[in-house]
Every structure is written in C-alpha cells, then in structure tokens.
Design a protein around this motif. Structure first.
Motif, short mmCIF file in Angstrom:
data_model
loop_
_atom_site.label_atom_id
_atom_site.label_comp_id
_atom_site.label_asym_id
_atom_site.label_seq_id
_atom_site.Cartn_x
_atom_site.Cartn_y
_atom_site.Cartn_z
N THR A 222 67.68 -18.21 -79.85
CA THR A 222 68.17 -17.15 -80.75
C THR A 222 69.61 -17.45 -81.15
O THR A 222 70.42 -17.85 -80.30
N LYS A 223 69.89 -17.24 -82.44
CA LYS A 223 71.19 -17.67 -82.95
C LYS A 223 72.35 -16.85 -82.37
O LYS A 223 73.34 -17.40 -81.89
N ASN A 224 72.24 -15.54 -82.43
CA ASN A 224 73.34 -14.69 -81.96
C ASN A 224 72.91 -13.93 -80.70
O ASN A 224 71.97 -13.12 -80.76
N ILE A 225 73.58 -14.20 -79.61
CA ILE A 225 73.25 -13.52 -78.35
C ILE A 225 74.51 -12.81 -77.85
O ILE A 225 75.53 -13.45 -77.58
N TYR A 226 74.44 -11.49 -77.78
CA TYR A 226 75.57 -10.72 -77.26
C TYR A 226 75.27 -10.40 -75.81
O TYR A 226 74.22 -9.84 -75.49
N ILE A 227 76.22 -10.74 -74.90
CA ILE A 227 75.84 -10.75 -73.49
C ILE A 227 76.64 -9.81 -72.60
O ILE A 227 76.30 -9.63 -71.44
N ASN A 228 77.67 -9.21 -73.11
CA ASN A 228 78.48 -8.36 -72.21
C ASN A 228 77.82 -7.01 -71.98
O ASN A 228 77.13 -6.49 -72.87
N PRO A 229 78.07 -6.43 -70.82
CA PRO A 229 77.68 -5.02 -70.68
C PRO A 229 78.41 -4.23 -71.76
O PRO A 229 79.61 -4.43 -72.00
N GLY A 230 77.68 -3.35 -72.42
CA GLY A 230 78.27 -2.60 -73.53
C GLY A 230 78.08 -3.26 -74.87
O GLY A 230 78.51 -2.78 -75.91
N SER A 231 77.40 -4.40 -74.87
CA SER A 231 77.26 -5.15 -76.11
C SER A 231 76.35 -4.46 -77.12
O SER A 231 76.27 -4.87 -78.27
N ILE A 232 75.72 -3.36 -76.69
CA ILE A 232 74.90 -2.61 -77.65
C ILE A 232 75.75 -2.07 -78.79
O ILE A 232 75.26 -1.79 -79.88
N ASP A 233 77.06 -2.00 -78.54
CA ASP A 233 77.97 -1.55 -79.59
C ASP A 233 77.94 -2.46 -80.81
O ASP A 233 78.34 -2.05 -81.91
N ASN A 234 77.49 -3.67 -80.61
CA ASN A 234 77.42 -4.59 -81.75
C ASN A 234 76.44 -4.11 -82.82
O ASN A 234 76.46 -4.61 -83.94
N LEU A 235 75.62 -3.13 -82.47
CA LEU A 235 74.70 -2.58 -83.48
C LEU A 235 75.48 -1.92 -84.62
O LEU A 235 75.00 -1.83 -85.75
N ARG A 236 76.67 -1.47 -84.30
CA ARG A 236 77.47 -0.80 -85.34
C ARG A 236 77.74 -1.73 -86.51
O ARG A 236 77.92 -1.29 -87.64
N ASN A 237 77.81 -3.03 -86.23
CA ASN A 237 78.14 -3.99 -87.31
C ASN A 237 76.88 -4.67 -87.88
O ASN A 237 77.00 -5.62 -88.64
N LEU A 238 75.74 -4.15 -87.48
CA LEU A 238 74.50 -4.79 -87.94
C LEU A 238 74.34 -4.61 -89.45
O LEU A 238 74.52 -3.50 -89.97
N LYS A 239 74.01 -5.69 -90.13
CA LYS A 239 73.81 -5.60 -91.58
C LYS A 239 72.38 -5.15 -91.84
O LYS A 239 71.45 -5.96 -91.83
N THR A 240 72.22 -3.87 -92.06
CA THR A 240 70.88 -3.33 -92.34
C THR A 240 71.00 -2.02 -93.12
O THR A 240 71.92 -1.24 -92.90
N LYS A 241 70.06 -1.84 -94.00
CA LYS A 241 70.00 -0.58 -94.75
C LYS A 241 68.81 0.24 -94.29
O LYS A 241 68.75 1.44 -94.53
N SER A 242 67.87 -0.47 -93.68
CA SER A 242 66.66 0.23 -93.25
C SER A 242 66.10 -0.46 -92.03
O SER A 242 65.71 -1.63 -92.11
N ALA A 243 66.12 0.23 -90.91
CA ALA A 243 65.68 -0.39 -89.66
C ALA A 243 64.40 0.27 -89.15
O ALA A 243 64.20 1.48 -89.32
N PHE A 244 63.58 -0.56 -88.53
CA PHE A 244 62.34 -0.07 -87.93
C PHE A 244 62.41 -0.39 -86.44
O PHE A 244 62.46 -1.57 -86.06
N ILE A 245 62.46 0.66 -85.62
CA ILE A 245 62.61 0.43 -84.19
C ILE A 245 61.24 0.42 -83.53
O ILE A 245 60.46 1.37 -83.68
N VAL A 246 60.96 -0.68 -82.86
CA VAL A 246 59.71 -0.80 -82.10
C VAL A 246 60.07 -0.61 -80.64
O VAL A 246 60.92 -1.33 -80.11
N THR A 247 59.45 0.38 -80.01
CA THR A 247 59.82 0.63 -78.62
C THR A 247 58.66 1.33 -77.89
O THR A 247 57.57 1.47 -78.44
#
Lengths: 881, 101
Positions: A464-489
């Motif tokens: 995978t090209k971009n791997i964010y590994i720190n605890p708290g790295s979920i914050d990187n979602l704030r900078n995600l380039k997306t206008k429409s997301a589909f969450i599979v969970t």
C-alpha cells in the motif's frame, strides 16, 4: 559371363551399402563445418549451377522430351540464383535464432544422410535445389533420379558436387544412384537402409507413398489439382496473360499450375475473348471430349503421362483437333457435373478446364470441388481485386499456397512473383498426406535444438502506497481527498465507537454512506448487497473499517464497483502461476480504497488478497491481484484497545502464522524475510504484554505494526500449507481464521523443517532452505538452543546439522510456549471438534485443503496423503517439542 | 608383452599418419592415440582411422583413442563405425526398447 539373380542382388546390396556409407562419413565430417565454410560452399555451388543452367536444361529436355528448354533453364536459375538469394544470409550452423524475451536460443543440428528423389518433370532444377539446401544445412545427400531423367539429374549432381568439393565440402557429401535397370530397386533398398536418416521425396505418387511407408522420417509432396477462381473484380487482361504464362510454363509440368478455372459469368465472355486474342484455343463440347480422350488415361482416370509436358499443338493433333499453329493452351469448358468430369483432374500439360459461375458462393464451392478432387493441400489461385473475397476463398480452400493475382506455377515456386520461399518441393500438409504445407527448404532439413535457459520469476515488492502508523493516525482522515465516501464496516464498529470516530474526522463537505452488513466471513451475497447500496450514492472513496473480513470484503466491493462486468467465477479461479492465469484483472482502479484495520492480524490493509466464504461449498475463495491493494492504510492502535482478549489472541496468531509461513515461502526474498522476522519478534514481545494490559497503546501499537509487517511479507511472499489446512478446517467448522491457523502451527513447522518427499518445482526457488530459515528465525529471536548445540552467532546456513536442528527445536518450543502461556489452542481437539465428526469430515477437509492456492508457495510440495497425515497429526493435544 | 606407446595427433587429420602406420607395422607396441590437439577430421582421415584399426586387429595390437574434443567425438558418433567407437571407449548403441514420449 552372366551372373545369377542372387549375385545381382548381392552386388546391388553392396552398391547400396557403399553409397550410404560414403554419405554417412560425409555427414559425420560435415558436423565440424562453420557457417562461413558452409556459406562459401553454397556460393560455389550456386555459381556452378548458374553457369550450367542452359546446358542442364538442354540435357533434361533431350533426355525427357518434356517441357521447354527455355523454361527449364529458368527453373534452374530459380533453383540456384533465387534460392541462393533467399538462403545466403540465413544461419544454419550453431545458434540460428535467439529469443531474448524467452531466454532461449535455437541451435542447428544436421539431419544426417538424406535420400533425395528427383522427378522426371524437373530433373535438374530439383537436384540443384536439394543439393544447395543439403549443403547449407550440413547434410549429405544421395540422389535417386527418375529412370527417364537419370543422366541429366546425375550430371547436375556431379557439377554441383565438384564445385562444392573444390570449395572445401566433405568428400561424398553428394552422391547419386547410377542409371541402371535396377535403379528403382536400389532406391527401395536405400529407403529402408538404417543409415539413411531422412527421405526427401519429390516424384511420382507411388515413390512418395513408398517414402512415407518406409518407416523413415520423410518429407514428401502430394499431387496437385489447382483451382483458380477468376472473380468479377479481377483485371481481365492481366489475369488472362498470367494464366497463359503459368499454364505454358515448361508446357505445364509444374504441379502448382492451373488445372481448372472458375470464372464469374459477369466476366466470362471478355476473359475468353482475351484468351483467344492471346493465342489460346477454346474448344467446343465435342472437342472437349476428344481432348479428354487423349489427355486422360481411361484405365486410371488420371492424366496420360505420355502427354505430360507436351505443347498444345501436339495434344490437339493427337486429339484430332484443327487449331491454329502455335496455340498456347487448349481451354476446355467442363459442362455437366464438374465433380465427375474427366478433365476435372490434374493435367500437367497445356490443357485447362473452365466453368462459369453466377456467384461468389458458387465460385468458391466449384473451386472446392476441384481442390478436393486430388489436390488438397497443394495449390490454389485467385484473381480478384477484393480482399474480402480473397480472405473467404483462402479460408475455404485447403491449399498450402493460395496464389493471389499471379501465375500459380511460377508463383508457387516463390521468389519471382511474390515472397514465398523458393522451392521445388511443395508440401501439401495432411490434405496431401504430408507433414508440412511449407514451400519446403532449408528450414525443413534442420533438427532444431531448443536451448531454454532457466527463467527466474521477476520478484517485485509491492504494498500500500500510504501507510499511517502512529496511534491517533485516524486524524489523517481529515485531509482525505473525497467528496463522497462509502464506509464498509461491521455492526460492532458502531458499538465500539469506531464508526463515529471515522465520521467525525471526514471532511465536512464529504457525503457519506455506511454499509454495516459485513459479518464474520461474509459470502458473495453480502458483497452484492453492498454494491447495490453503493451504486446509488456513486462514491469516489471506499473506507474499510474493521477486521480482516471487512477489509477483504471492501476490496472485492471496490473491484466490482469499478468493474461491474467482471465475473467472480473467473477472478476467483485457481491458478498455478499468476503470470499464466486465465483471469484478467484491471490494471487501474478509479475508486480510492482506505483501509482502517481494527484488529492486529490479517494485515489485509497492505495485501493484494481478499478472501470470502462460499457458504454452499463451505470453502474459502481467494482473490489475488495487485489491484486489490488499498491506496491508504491507517493503523491507529487506539482502535484496537477495546479488542476482546480472544480476538486479540486469534488475530495475533494469524499474524504469527503469516510471519512463519512467508519466511519459508518459495516466493520469499530478502525484503520479505526482514519483515517476517521483525513481525515475529514484535509478536513474541508484545502479545504477552497486551494480554497483561489490553489498553496499553504502546504494546497494542507494536502488535498492530507486527500484523502489518507480516501482511507486507505475505503480500509479496504469500503463505503456505498452514493456511491451506486452516482455510479448510475454518470453513468447515466456522472457526475464526487465526484460531484455525494456530492449531496447525506446530504440525506444519515440523512438516516443513524436513527434507521434502517431493520438492516444489518453482523456478525462483532453486534450493530448499526452509530448515535454514527456521534456524535463522531462532537466531534472530535470540532463542536459546537446546543443550549441546553451539550458541555462537553464525549464519544459519553455516550451522552444523545438529546445531540447525537444535535451533529449529528452539523455535518450535517458543511457538508452543507462547500458545501455552496465553491459552491459545495448539490442536484441533482443543477446538471441541469430536474425533468421530473429524474422522468423517477428513476426506472433504483434505480435498478442500489440497485445492487451496496457499499450497503453491509452501516450501514442500505436499502430497495428498501428507495433507491427510497433517490433519490427523494436528488433532490430538500436543506435547512440548 | 608389447610396450605401450602414445601418439598425439596435432591439427587437422586429413590423411594417414606415417609415424603411426610404421609403429603399428613394427608389431612391437600397443598404441594410444591422443586427440586432444586434433582440430578436424576429414572423410579421408576417418577412412584411415578405420583402416588402421583393421590392421592393428590383424597384428593383435591394441589401439585406443583418448582425449577426444567433443566435436571430434561427435564425428565418431555420427559416423557409426564400430571399430572407431570401440577404440574410443564409446558405449554400444542404445537398444530400441526405449519408450517414445
């Protein structure tokens, strides 16, 4: 003094043995010649043949009384000059062709001693052609001439041999059977002589048949009966001239020459007028019968050999026809049923049948009638200015050469009117009872030695090209380039607060839709449901939030969302080698995939794998392709803090299995080895700590990293037999994947450490090193070897056998001890599966495991009985190794 | 008991070698022919080897060929002359019972 028949037989046998022995020695000596020596010899022969072309044509005509001197001379020149031009630069010694992309070369080996038959119709040109071809390919050749043309054939052989000898050729590499009443018998004896390697037959049907019946390898030719379709788009004047050139060439003795014209009615009248204008005679129906009476042998239904190669005047005179002096061709309308017309056969003389047709379909069908009346595989011709008609004609007709807008006789010889290989030997394929449809030449007189060098699989490393590994790295979602997301969970993501953590961090202007329907080990219907929902919102990003099942499902959902026409049966098809597999996966994905693992096990966020369960067959189905790799992975250990102990254990043992299997995989590399070893070290270190304090972000982080590193390792090196067994058992009994893996670990370690009963045939795995790899792992993990073995840090491949076994045992003990310490099952029995049930299910378990693609990269090639034995071995509770 | 003599063929073998013929004719020696420096054998050379082996047999002299470079040994193999193959220590031709596949 007159000898007895027995004496004559002995003498004949001696002559044959002598001829063949001389040829044999020459063939042996010829093997030493270089390309340069051979080329000099062929050049000298060509010069001699060109010099003697007229003399030989005169000799052939005088002896056979067939054909025309002028055309025989032309044939001699085609056989020498044209032939030389085509072969002079061809390599026939040593490496003759290279296939760099396939890492392969072709090396020439002479065929040896060739027995060559020469026909009465081409007694000199055939000998020129075959002599040069033999010399170019370093073969010796014995000519057996036709009795009626032996003097001219042997004269030709002698001229070429002397020129070759002067240029350095081996003594006796060309020899010939002298003219005698027993020439035919002598030829028959040579055909079955053990020292003759190949029969190169051109001649009467009987001799060719005898050659093929000899039990020797033979290159023969079939009889011809050339149909020529003159389509309405043809150039009438030039077609007429070409046909006359061809049918009068050597008075029609060339077997590819036209035998019956099939003329579109739209152009029949002007074409026949053109023939008349150019000196042909169009017979009336009564005259046709008279021509047939003399041209056809009534006993056999074939041509009258006495008129082969005779001029049209002579044939007309014999038929009692009054035709203008110098008539070139007798054109005979074949009325009535073409299939049974006497003249619808091969006529090697200037007698040419014709029919008119009203459509292309009828034209091709009548051509087929002629083609299949004794000429299959040989030659056909077409005159047309329409590529479609030419293609349809070529597709229907069974002919080794379909000559387009050319005289078929000279066109068939090749090199004059087109770029066919020059030949005097027209292969007719199976239609004519031959092995080839080639214009036979030097390429047919070589044994090709293919020398393929080992092709090592080109190993790459992808993740995978971009791997964010720190605890708290979920914050990187704030900078995600997306206008429409589909969450599979899964449903649990909501309960554990993971879903809200994601939703809070997505950009404000991003439309979000959630599919929470992925349960444990989803099947394809779940994927279809998600796709149905997803297509309504048309997202640009898929966010996979959950454990391995969720991540795998999201990969498949994204694949089918981007490429709805893919067929799951094809992309999930088993394969032996992915370079050759049937399924075609896309190379570019348009929808972004973000993977957020909430367990520390599968490493799916960095692998090109996706597994789903087929609930009908109770089997797991794997998809494998680079296009399944997520674009982004977010490894935030905070999301694993609330992971239950059992799930933590199962997933950690899954990761440990990944590390152990990728380390010894046949696709392992230095890159994956490093990842696997470090993953092992982290698991052995972090798992006990996590179990002591499940909310420790530090140790959760280490475990999360371990799973990801092991994921990268299997993503490139794949897994092995442990996974095959676990997939089978897990699918059958609905056991969590990591748990199913753990019960086989000690069994498969024990299996893979031993010298395989059958090695894996994998090009990129030249040496079985599983035992060394396990020992290296023990060294890396700093495990203490058992008493008696040295603990000096040396490379694992330098350890003595005893030391290596001690290291492996230390690794086995470490795995056992870890499982024992944390309470992870180490045997199938511990899963609560009853022995009777297990015994009953065993055949199906073995079948499923043996079909699993995980076996392909195991360091031992498992036998079915071994797979069964491994299941049995893994059942009872285990003792410490 | 005959003495053992070795003679080395150098370069191209295109005709008889007098020295070897004379040595054999003396009837005093068994002969080893060393082909290590032999670069080519012509048809005449092959014929001489065969004829020389026949003479040796009639004189009850042992002749063996050694150190054949592969191109020379291949000439012997393709020529199918029993006496030469025997002198070269070549195994007899394979039986025809092998499976075709």
């Amino acid at each position: 003094m007159v000898g007895t028949i027995k004496d004559q037989d002995v003498a004949l046998s001696e002559r044959v043995n002598n001829l063949v022995r001389r040829a044999r020695l020459a063939a042996a000596v010829f093997t030493q010649y270089s390309q340069e020596q051979v080329d000099a010899i062929v050049r000298a022969m060509t010069i001699a043949a060109i010099d003697a072309a007229q003399k030989l044509a005169l000799a052939a005509h005088e002896e056979t009384r067939m054909g025309l001197v002028e055309d025989k001379m032309l044939k001699n020149l085609v056989a020498s000059e044209f032939h030389y031009h085509q072969i002079k630069d061809k390599r026939t010694v040593g490496i003759i062709k290279e296939f760099p992309e396939d890492n392969m070369v072709e090396v020439a080996e002479p065929v040896g001693v060739i027995l060559a038959l020469a026909p009465v119709t081409n007694p000199t040109s055939t000998v020129i052609f075959k002599s040069m071809a033999a010399a170019k390919t370093r073969n010796s050749i014995i000519f057996s001439p036709h009795l009626m043309a032996a003097d001219s054939s042997n004269m030709t052989a002698k001229i070429l041999y002397e020129a070759a000898l002067a240029a350095g050729a081996p003594k006796d590499f060309i020899t010939w059977v002298e003219k005698s009443p027993r020439l035919r018998r002598e030829t028959e004896l040579m055909m079955v002589h053990p020292e003759v390697d190949l029969i190169f037959a051109t001649g009467g049907t009987q001799m060719v048949k005898a050659a093929y019946s000899s039990g020797k390898p033979a290159i023969g030719v079939g009889s011809g009966n050339t149909p020529v379709y003159v389509h309405k788009t043809a150039q009438i004047a030039s077609a007429a001239m070409d046909i006359i050139i061809s049918k009068t060439f050597d008075n029609g003795t060339e077997c590819p020459s036209e035998q019956t014209l099939i003329i579109d009615s739209a152009i029949a009248e002007p074409l026949l007028e053109q023939f008349k204008k150019l000196g042909c005679y169009v017979c009336n129906l009564e005259e046709v019968e008279k021509v047939a009476d003399v041209a056809i042998d009534p006993r056999k239904g074939g041509m009258n050999y006495k008129l082969v190669g005779q001029p049209a005047d002579t044939i007309a005179a014999q038929a009692g026809l009054k035709v203008p002096k110098g008539t070139k061709v007798l054109l005979c309308p074949l009325q009535g049923n073409l299939r049974s017309h006497r003249l619808a056969v091969e006529k090697l003389m200037p007698v040419l049948g014709f029919v008119t047709v009203d459509s292309e379909q009828e034209g091709i069908n009548r051509a087929l009638d002629i083609n299949y009346a004794g000429g299959t595989g040989h030659t056909a011709g077409i005159f047309a200015d329409d590529d479609g008609v030419i293609e349809r004609f070529s597709d229907a007709i069974n002919a080794g050469r379909v000559i387009v807008n050319c005289p078929t006789s000279i066109g068939g010889l090749g090199g004059v009117y087109n770029n066919l290989n020059t030949t005097l030997v027209f292969g007719c394929g199976t239609g004519g009872g031959n092995i080839t449809t080639d214009n036979v030449g030097i390429k047919n007189l070589i044994n090709y030695k293919r020398v393929p060098k080992r092709s090592n699989f080109s190993l790459t490393f992808q993740t995978t090209k971009n791997i964010y590994i720190n605890p708290g790295s979920i914050d990187n979602l704030r900078n995600l380039k997306t206008k429409s997301a589909f969450i599979v969970t899964s449903a649990s993501a909501g309960r554990r607060g993971h879903l809200s953590a994601v939703l809070e961090r997505l950009p404000g202007d991003c439309r979000v839709d959630v599919f929470s329907g992925v349960g444990v080990e989803p099947d394809f219907s779940t994927i279809q449901k998600a796709l149905q929902q997803m297509r309504q919102t048309q997202p640009d990003t898929v966010i996979a939030l959950g454990g391995g099942s969720v991540l795998d499902a999201a990969k498949i959902i994204r694949l089918f969302y981007d490429y709805p026409n893919l067929r799951i049966q094809e992309v999930a098809l088993n394969f032996l080698d992915f370079r050759h597999r049937l399924a075609v996966f896309p190379t570019k994905m348009s929808t972004q995939l973000v993977a957020i693992p909430t367990t520390s096990g599968t490493g799916s966020e960095v692998t090109p794998f996706a597994v789903f369960k087929d609930h009908e067959t109770h089997r797991k189905v794997s998809l494998i392709d680079e296009c399944l790799l997520p674009d982004v992975a977010i490894l935030d250990a905070n999301l694993t803090k609330s992971l239950p102990r059992e799930v933590t254990l199962d997933t950690a043992f899954d990761a440990l299995t990944h590390a152990l299997e990728s380390l010894v995989s046949t696709f392992a590399s230095d890159y994956t080895d490093g990842l696997a070893l470090e993953a092992m070290r982290l698991i052995f270190e972090a798992l006990p700590e996590v179990l002591k304090n499940g909310s420790s972000v530090l140790w959760r982080h280490k475990l999360h990293n371990a799973a990801c590193l092991a994921g990268m390792a299997i993503g490139n090196a794949s897994v092995g037999i442990n996974h095959a067994l676990a997939h089978s058992l897990g699918a059958h009994y609905d056991i969590a994947h990591g748990r199913a893996n753990s019960v086989f670990l000690l069994t498969t370690l024990d299996y893979n450490k031993r010298i395989p009963s059958k090695f894996m045939s994998v090009s990129s795995y030249p040496l079985w090193v599983a035992d060394q790899k396990y020992a290296r792992a023990a060294q890396f993990l700093n495990l203490v070897p058992a008493q008696g073995a040295s603990n000096v840090a040396v490379s694992s491949n330098l350890l003595s056998d005893e030391q290596r076994q001690a290291h492996i045992k230390a690794l086995e003990r470490a795995v056992y001890d870890l499982a024992e310490a944390v309470g992870q099952p180490k045997s199938i029995a511990e899963l609560g599966i009853k022995q009777e049930d297990f015994a009953k299910a065993l055949p199906e378990l073995v079948r499923a495991a043996f079909e699993d693609m995980a076996l392909r990269t195991n360091p031992r090639c498992p036998l079915i009985k071994e797979v069964e034995s491994l299941f049995v071995h893994a059942y009872p509770p285990r003792q410490r190794p | 008991m005959k003495e053992k003599q070795t003679r080395r063929l150098i370069g191209e073998l295109r005709s008889s070698v007098d020295e070897i013929d004379k040595l054999l004719a003396s009837g005093k020696a068994d002969l080893t022919v060393d082909f290590s420096a032999c670069t080519f054998i012509s048809v005449e050379g092959l014929e001489w080897l065969e004829e020389m082996l026949m003479r040796a047999a009639s004189l009850q002299a042992n002749v063996s060929f050694v150190n054949m470079p592969p191109p020379i040994y291949k000439v012997f193999k393709v020529a199918h002359i029993d006496s030469i193959l025997q002198a070269s220590g070549s195994p007899p031709p394979a039986s025809t019972g092998a499976a075709a596949c």
